[in-house]
Structures are given as structure tokens and as C-alpha cells.
Write a protein that holds these residues in place. Structure first.
Motif, mmCIF file in Angstrom:
data_model
loop_
_atom_site.group_PDB
_atom_site.id
_atom_site.type_symbol
_atom_site.label_atom_id
_atom_site.label_comp_id
_atom_site.label_asym_id
_atom_site.label_seq_id
_atom_site.Cartn_x
_atom_site.Cartn_y
_atom_site.Cartn_z
ATOM 1 N N SER A 175 -40.684 -36.827 -53.834
ATOM 2 C CA SER A 175 -39.853 -36.412 -52.968
ATOM 3 C C SER A 175 -40.254 -35.345 -52.228
ATOM 4 N N VAL A 176 -40.314 -35.171 -50.889
ATOM 5 C CA VAL A 176 -40.873 -34.179 -50.003
ATOM 6 C C VAL A 176 -39.984 -33.831 -49.022
ATOM 7 N N PRO A 177 -39.365 -32.686 -48.616
ATOM 8 C CA PRO A 177 -38.401 -32.285 -47.677
ATOM 9 C C PRO A 177 -39.423 -32.253 -46.469
ATOM 10 N N LEU A 178 -38.766 -32.812 -45.309
ATOM 11 C CA LEU A 178 -39.657 -32.206 -43.844
ATOM 12 C C LEU A 178 -38.946 -31.249 -43.114
ATOM 13 N N GLY A 179 -37.448 -31.178 -43.606
ATOM 14 C CA GLY A 179 -36.784 -30.088 -42.865
ATOM 15 C C GLY A 179 -36.640 -30.584 -41.255
ATOM 16 N N GLU A 180 -36.149 -29.685 -40.417
ATOM 17 C CA GLU A 180 -35.706 -29.973 -38.900
ATOM 18 C C GLU A 180 -36.985 -30.169 -38.308
ATOM 19 N N ARG A 181 -37.034 -31.439 -37.500
ATOM 20 C CA ARG A 181 -38.093 -31.593 -36.484
ATOM 21 C C ARG A 181 -37.687 -31.335 -35.089
ATOM 22 N N SER A 182 -38.510 -30.716 -34.338
ATOM 23 C CA SER A 182 -37.927 -30.230 -33.016
ATOM 24 C C SER A 182 -37.951 -31.566 -31.732
ATOM 25 N N THR A 183 -38.521 -32.642 -32.257
ATOM 26 C CA THR A 183 -38.456 -33.636 -31.303
ATOM 27 C C THR A 183 -38.813 -35.134 -32.174
ATOM 28 N N PHE A 184 -38.465 -36.129 -31.512
ATOM 29 C CA PHE A 184 -38.683 -37.271 -32.229
ATOM 30 C C PHE A 184 -40.172 -37.728 -32.006
ATOM 31 N N LYS B 231 -45.574 -32.972 -33.549
ATOM 32 C CA LYS B 231 -46.404 -32.332 -34.650
ATOM 33 C C LYS B 231 -46.275 -33.220 -35.903
ATOM 34 N N SER B 232 -47.496 -33.709 -36.236
ATOM 35 C CA SER B 232 -47.608 -34.512 -37.388
ATOM 36 C C SER B 232 -47.172 -34.119 -38.695
ATOM 37 N N PHE B 233 -46.812 -35.048 -39.477
ATOM 38 C CA PHE B 233 -46.134 -34.501 -40.702
ATOM 39 C C PHE B 233 -46.960 -35.399 -41.924
ATOM 40 N N LEU B 234 -47.962 -36.167 -41.393
ATOM 41 C CA LEU B 234 -48.976 -36.906 -42.349
ATOM 42 C C LEU B 234 -49.086 -36.393 -43.431
ATOM 43 N N ALA B 235 -49.705 -35.123 -43.218
ATOM 44 C CA ALA B 235 -50.010 -34.095 -44.582
ATOM 45 C C ALA B 235 -49.114 -34.028 -45.592
ATOM 46 N N ASN B 236 -47.656 -34.091 -45.088
ATOM 47 C CA ASN B 236 -46.644 -33.911 -46.213
ATOM 48 C C ASN B 236 -46.514 -35.209 -46.987
#
Length: 402
Positions: free
Chosen positions: A365-374, A394-399
């Protein structure tokens, strides 16, 4: 190479977005409000163990500072967060195009008058183009209500039912047998051409069947005639080097651009079955993109929180079937295009945060938090397949792959 599976839970918000006041949607919360209504009506909480394990409940709590009754565990796998929309509207094309990396930063054209919604000069052009000298409706309306009210007159006169909503849309309902499905599609194509200079997002064919107002019902032969996105989406870039498989109305939303294969299906079970069928056979280097329209169409707009909750429970169970077909490098994404709070006033979409959930086999489980755009989703897809970088997001692939 991996595959990306995108499930759009159409009309599923996690709480009012930062700019919700501009849309009259402060305190809208599709997930939390329907969960409360479900519990009040049925006396038991939503049973969504798989969605809860993916962090969906936690994402809603973080987005809105709301808690609600549900049955499930704390986040245990997958990345979870919530995203705000930067597009100017809360409509279906804007939400989908933005998640594909191309936000809508212009204003759509709208028919804002609740009655006599379509101006007379436009109607005259439609009459001339289609050869049918009248319409029924000409107002803001619920699609199910208007066919109950006007369906019998439509059958008697052969006059199409035309209506709109708060979205940038011109909707046309007609009986499949009495008016004819091909005739409806041709009429919609003609109207789409007439509207070319008005910046209206979609013309939607809404076929229905039945014998009278008591048994009229819409069919799965809906067709959306959308304008093209204003720039190449991540689907366009993927289609040049791999496969982009549309399930449901995705192809219509993108005006069939950037799509290499299309599957139509009607109803939540059939849409999920079609997705699984593609999971069984799709090659590596593929995107399988599914819109689960029934959440929005059948429960959000119809203001049915209990039905919405039952549909979520069904999706939760079917996630097990989807998990079984995932390969080691596949990534499953769950998101939405806008809110559609079934407890909210009126029957329009609601301006809300949407979920950003990603799951791959074996990930914690990994939190991504708030993303500023879809558009973070589109950028992540581009990153995943080593495509040209998108202009937004902004990519979150590393997460996911940490």
C-alpha cells in the motif's frame, strides 16, 4: 512490456473539489454521501473489502475529511490518492481527455435556458438539414423522465425528442423500432454538423424501446458524437506503437481517435466481462480502457444511492476476476471523470475530487496524496510505455514500482 487497464467508475467523486463553489457543489461527496444513505436505508454498511484494501475509502477520507460506514479493511495493497480537475467543466469529455493528458482549458458552449433551450435559428438549421420540421422537448431534462413524458407522442408523430442538461450536450431520444436506429444515428450526425461552430461537446443518440410510458426503457445502443480533443492524447501516442482497446463508450468520447480496437457492451456485468475477455487475449504493450457508465447513468443521475452502493459492491466482487487475469507487469488503474452525487439536488454532475488508484501484483500500500490534475494518469501511462512526455501531469509510476 506491460499492459495498462483503466477502469473509469463514471461519476464517482470523493468530495467537493477546491473550486466546487463555482459550480454550486460545496459538500457534494458521491462516495461518502451514498454510503451514508445506503446504511440508513439498509441498516448495514457497504461491503467493499477489495476497494477498501486498495485504499479507496482512505482516499475519500483524506480528500474530504469525512468518515462513513463500510465493511472492509485498511489499505493493504496498491497506490491510492485523489485528483482535482483543472478543466473548465465537469462533463464527461473534459474528464476523460484530462486523464489522457489533455485538459480542456477553454469554455464549452452550453444551452443554459431550462425551457426553450435551443434557439430558434439553430432549430431552423436543424429542420432544414434533417428534413424533419419539428422536435419534442427542447428543455433541460432527465433522459428517463423525458421519454416517459414524451415517448408516446414521439411514436405517434415521428418527431424526435431533443433535450439538454447542465453539460455541453445535445441529446436526442428516439424509439428504435418506430423511428429506427439508423435514422436516429443519421439525425445525430446531421445535428453534429449543424453544431460545428457552437463548441458543443457531444451529441448523444438515446434510443429506447417499449410500448407506452410505463415500460419505455433506454437500450445499450447509445452513441456519442464528440468533437476531437484539442491536442493528441496519450491514446494517440500509444496507438502509434501498441494497442488501445476501448470498452464501452470510450471510443465515442475520444471521437474514435487513438483507438485501435473497440468493444461495445451494455450493463455493468457485460462491461466487466468484456474487459476480462480482453485481459485474457490482449498482447503486451496494450491499454485496455473501460468506462463503467452505469454508475453515472443508472444511479448518479437518477439519484439512487442504494442502487449505486449495490453496484459498488458488485464491482468489488468482480475485482477478484480481474485480479486473476493480471500478468506480473500489468497495472490496473481505477479513477473517474467527475462526481455525480446521488444525494445532491438536481440530476447533474458534481465538481469533486476523483480517485486515483493503481494496483500491480505484489505491491504494498502506497499513499499518493492529492494530485493537482487528472492528467497525472496520462503522464503515468506515457511513462509506463516510454512514450513522448505529455504537456500536463506528473507521473506516479515510481510510486507503483518502488
Amino acid at each position: 512490456m506491460a499492459r495498462a487497464i483503466i477502469l473509469v467508475v463514471d461519476g464517482f467523486g470523493l468530495g467537493s473539489a477546491p473550486d466546487a463553489e463555482q459550480f454550486g457543489d460545496v459538500s457534494a461527496n458521491t462516495f461518502a454521501n451514498l454510503a451514508d444513505a445506503y446504511f440508513q436505508e439498509k441498516g448495514v454498511p457497504l461491503n467493499i473489502p477489495n476497494l477498501a484494501a486498495l485504499g479507496l475509502v482512505k482516499a475519500c477520507e483524506q480528500a474530504s475529511s469525512r468518515s462513513f460506514p463500510y465493511k472492509g479493511e485498511a489499505p493493504s495493497k496498491g497506490a491510492y490518492g485523489y485528483a482535482a480537475e483543472i478543466s473548465t467543466g465537469k462533463d464527461t469529455p473534459s474528464g476523460h481527455w484530462e486523464m489522457a493528458g489533455v485538459p480542456v482549458l477553454f469554455d464549452w458552449g452550453y444551452f443554459r435556458d431550462k425551457e426553450n433551450s435551443f434557439p430558434q435559428d439553430l432549430l431552423e438549421k436543424i429542420y432544414q438539414k434533417t428534413g424533419i420540421p419539428a422536435i419534442l422537448g427542447n428543455c433541460h431534462a432527465s433522459g428517463t423522465n423525458i421519454i416517459a413524458d414524451l415517448g408516446e407522442e414521439h411514436i405517434r408523430t415521428g418527431t424526435p425528442i431533443c433535450y439538454t442538461s447542465a453539460d455541453s450536450v445535445f441529446q436526442i431520444a428516439a424509439h428504435e423500432e418506430h423511428f429506427g436506429l439508423d435514422n436516429l444515428y443519421k439525425y445525430c450526425e446531421d445535428v453534429r454538423e449543424v453544431l460545428e461552430d457552437m463548441n458543443i461537446g457531444r451529441v448523444i443518440a438515446r434510443p429506447f424501446v417499449g410500448t407506452n410510458s410505463e415500460d419505455f426503457e433506454r437500450t445499450g445502443n447509445r452513441r456519442d458524437y464528440s468533437v476531437l480533443p484539442p491536442a493528441p492524447t496519450v491514446l494517440d501516442k500509444m496507438a502509434e506503437k501498441g494497442n488501445v482497446i476501448s470498452v464501452g463508450k470510450i471510443a465515442d468520447i475520444f471521437a474514435h481517435q487513438g483507438i485501435t480496437e473497440k468493444t461495445k457492451a451494455s450493463g455493468l456485468p457485460a462491461l466487466i466481462d468484456a474487459t476480462i475477455s480482453h485481459l485474457e487475449s490482449a498482447d503486451e504493450n496494450s491499454i485496455i480502457f473501460t468506462n463503467l457508465v452505469n454508475f453515472d447513468q443508472d444511479f448518479g443521475h437518477r439519484r439512487d444511492p442504494v442502487g449505486y452502493g449495490e453496484a459498488l459492491e458488485y464491482l468489488d466482487v468482480r475485482l477478484e476476476d480481474i485480479y486473476q487475469q493480471l500478468r506480473d507487469d500489468d497495472i490496473l488503474f481505477l479513477t473517474s471523470d467527475h462526481g455525480c452525487d446521488p444525494t445532491w439536488q438536481g440530476n447533474d454532475h458534481t465538481r469533486e475530487y476523483v480517485p486515483v488508484i493503481a494496483y500491480a501484483k505484489g505491491m504494498p500500500s502506497v499513499p499518493l496524496g492529492e494530485r493537482s490534475t487528472f492528467a497525472d494518469l496520462g503522464q503515468t501511462i506515457a511513462d509506463m510505455f516510454d512514450l513522448e512526455k505529455m504537456a500536463y501531469g506528473k507521473s506516479f509510476l515510481a510510486n507503483i514500482r518502488q
